[in-house]
Scaffold this active site. Structure first.
Site, PDB file in Angstrom:
ATOM      1  N   LYS A 207       0.849  -1.189   0.000  1.00 41.90           N
ATOM      2  CA  LYS A 207       0.000   0.000   0.000  1.00 41.90           C
ATOM      3  C   LYS A 207       0.881   1.234   0.000  1.00 41.90           C
ATOM      4  O   LYS A 207       1.945   1.253   0.620  1.00 41.90           O
ATOM      5  CB  LYS A 207      -0.904   0.023   1.247  1.00 41.90           C
ATOM      6  N   GLU A 256      -8.279  12.568  12.687  1.00 45.98           N
ATOM      7  CA  GLU A 256      -7.411  11.463  13.108  1.00 45.98           C
ATOM      8  C   GLU A 256      -6.407  11.862  14.182  1.00 45.98           C
ATOM      9  O   GLU A 256      -5.462  12.605  13.922  1.00 45.98           O
ATOM     10  CB  GLU A 256      -6.663  10.902  11.890  1.00 45.98           C
ATOM     11  N   GLU A 300      -7.459  -2.018   3.958  1.00 46.83           N
ATOM     12  CA  GLU A 300      -6.693  -0.813   4.273  1.00 46.83           C
ATOM     13  C   GLU A 300      -6.749  -0.508   5.763  1.00 46.83           C
ATOM     14  O   GLU A 300      -5.751  -0.140   6.380  1.00 46.83           O
ATOM     15  CB  GLU A 300      -7.266   0.357   3.464  1.00 46.83           C
ATOM     16  N   GLU A 435     -12.184  10.476  -4.352  1.00 48.96           N
ATOM     17  CA  GLU A 435     -12.051  10.463  -2.895  1.00 48.96           C
ATOM     18  C   GLU A 435     -11.260  11.675  -2.413  1.00 48.96           C
ATOM     19  O   GLU A 435     -11.629  12.332  -1.432  1.00 48.96           O
ATOM     20  CB  GLU A 435     -11.363   9.175  -2.422  1.00 48.96           C
TER      21      GLU A 435
END
Length: 451
Positions: A207, A256, A300, A435
């Protein structure tokens, strides 16, 4: 505001500095009446120095730094040395009171420093004044470097600066006329996503998180306080931050948290996997359920949970996390979210944990070094502090950091916004582009720019 403490404060400064040959950090904290943190921040623009802002809406906790910079450090060791030798008056000893360093770092070392030239690789800043707002109380901390000389002039300057910081008034709404809006290297970025998926399929890379930028030009200078006020109004359940360096200000509203430590308890969150909000409750619920069961987003998310849990277990015990992700619903987006908590082990520090966690798979990729190498070589964007830990630490080993996403760098009449997404083997360039377009929306709304 501090006039009633003038005599005690002046005596404190004199006593702390007595017989000292070198300057020492002296910090004085008093409980004060209610003060609007945003107005305190706005008033700080009239003083020499740079401002900082931190607000955890979940905790209803706010820190604002203003006034001349007392210490501007480049390493955690410098910060540790400063607080070890500091002379502190603080009867509350609560988290975020006393000497506080506002901190930030670069995402990774970059060859070029054009856009982010005023932002160092690492920064721990102690301002002259810090306002701390908890759920119930307000505290003012004054920080100074003293050596026994010029105490009277320091007191006079402090009282004058406080008068400006506590001045009454409203923050004017400033209409901004947009001149241009440019998405930087859009087609090249889509090709890069395709190259990343091909690389993932043929190498050990699992990733990689790729970011892109958007540049806005306005007719008038952007007023940071007004933009920050818009973020406060619209981005609930977020961590809001602002850091000034030079003529630029980096600010945003991120969902976050990286890691928080308070009274020996560590909290962190795993946020990865994204979908838009629905146009109505039924559609929103349907999108959320699809996100919870989407293989790409689940994969993910689990990368992030596994990595963060592994790091935390080295520095803490009694690790607690739910059996599966929850939905975090924000204004424009919803995410997969897993909270983690644990008890910090003796000797473990917030700085150690931050250093090992950053960047998480949600911001860099996996394996970490392979992903960072791909970003450094392939991604044209100058990330600077985007996607890196930003927050604060106090002298009682408390602190909080968030990942600086949903953000922009404002400089006079220009704003550069940042957005990124995780790319795995099945990623589609057009879907990833969409996104990131959604992730620009919080800052565009705060700047009062339509889509």
């Amino acid at each position: 505001m501090i006039q009633q403490y003038k005599t005690d404060f002046e005596s404190f400064l004199r006593e702390a500095a007595e017989n000292r040959q070198q300057k020492i950090l002296v910090s004085w904290t008093e409980k004060v009446g209610a003060i609007d943190p945003l107005r305190f921040f706005a008033n700080g623009s009239s003083l020499e120095g740079h401002r900082n802002f931190w607000y955890s809406q979940k905790d209803d906790f706010c820190l604002v730094g203003a006034g001349p910079t007392v210490m501007d450090m480049r390493t955690a060791d410098e910060w540790e040395h400063a607080i070890e030798s500091a002379v502190v008056h603080n009867l509350s000893a609560g988290a975020g009171t006393g000497p506080v360093a506002f901190s930030g770092i670069n995402f990774q070392k970059e060859r070029e420093r054009d856009l982010w030239q005023d932002f160092p690789d690492t920064q721990y800043r102690i301002p002259a004044f810090t306002l701390t707002k908890t759920k119930t109380d307000y505290y003012l901390t004054i920080n100074q470097l003293v050596d026994g000389s010029n105490i009277e002039s320091q007191i006079t300057a402090i009282l004058g600066q406080l008068e400006q910081l506590f001045a009454e008034g409203t923050i004017p709404a400033v209409r901004k006329e947009l001149i241009s809006k440019e998405e930087l290297e859009s087609e090249a970025w889509k090709r890069l996503v395709k190259e990343a998926t091909d690389t993932i399929k043929s190498t050990e890379l699992d990733k990689v998180v790729l970011a892109r930028g958007m540049k806005l030009e306005f007719k008038e200078k952007i007023h940071v306080s007004h933009v920050l006020g818009n973020l406060l109004d619209t981005q609930k359940d977020s961590f809001l931050f602002a850091v000034e360096n030079g003529s630029a200000c980096f600010l945003g509203a991120t969902p976050e948290r990286l890691v928080r430590v308070q009274s020996g308890i560590l909290h962190t969150s795993c946020v990865a996997g994204t979908a838009p909000r629905g146009r109505n409750e039924a559609e929103d619920q349907s999108i959320g359920e699809a996100l919870l069961h989407d293989n790409k987003n689940q994969e993910e998310h689990q990368y992030v949970v596994k990595m963060i849990s592994g790091v935390i277990s080295k520095y803490a015990k009694d690790l607690r996390l739910p059996g599966g992700p929850q939905l975090m619903k924000l204004r424009q987006l919803q995410h997969l979210y897993t909270p983690v908590s644990a008890k910090l082990l003796p000797g473990a520090s917030l700085q150690q944990i931050i250093q090992e966690l950053h960047p998480t798979p949600a911001l860099g990729g996996l394996p970490k070094q392979e992903a960072l190498d791909f970003i450094e070589v392939k991604e044209p964007l100058e990330r600077g502090w985007y996607g890196a830990p930003i927050g604060w630490q106090d002298s009682y080993r408390n602190g909080d950091t968030a990942v600086a996403i949903r953000s922009g760098l404002l400089n006079e009449k220009q704003a550069v916004l940042f957005a990124g997404c995780g790319v795995v083997k099945d990623s589609d360039p057009e879907m990833e582009f969409e996104e990131t377009a959604i992730k620009f929306r919080p800052m565009l709304e705060a700047l009062e720019v339509s889509k």
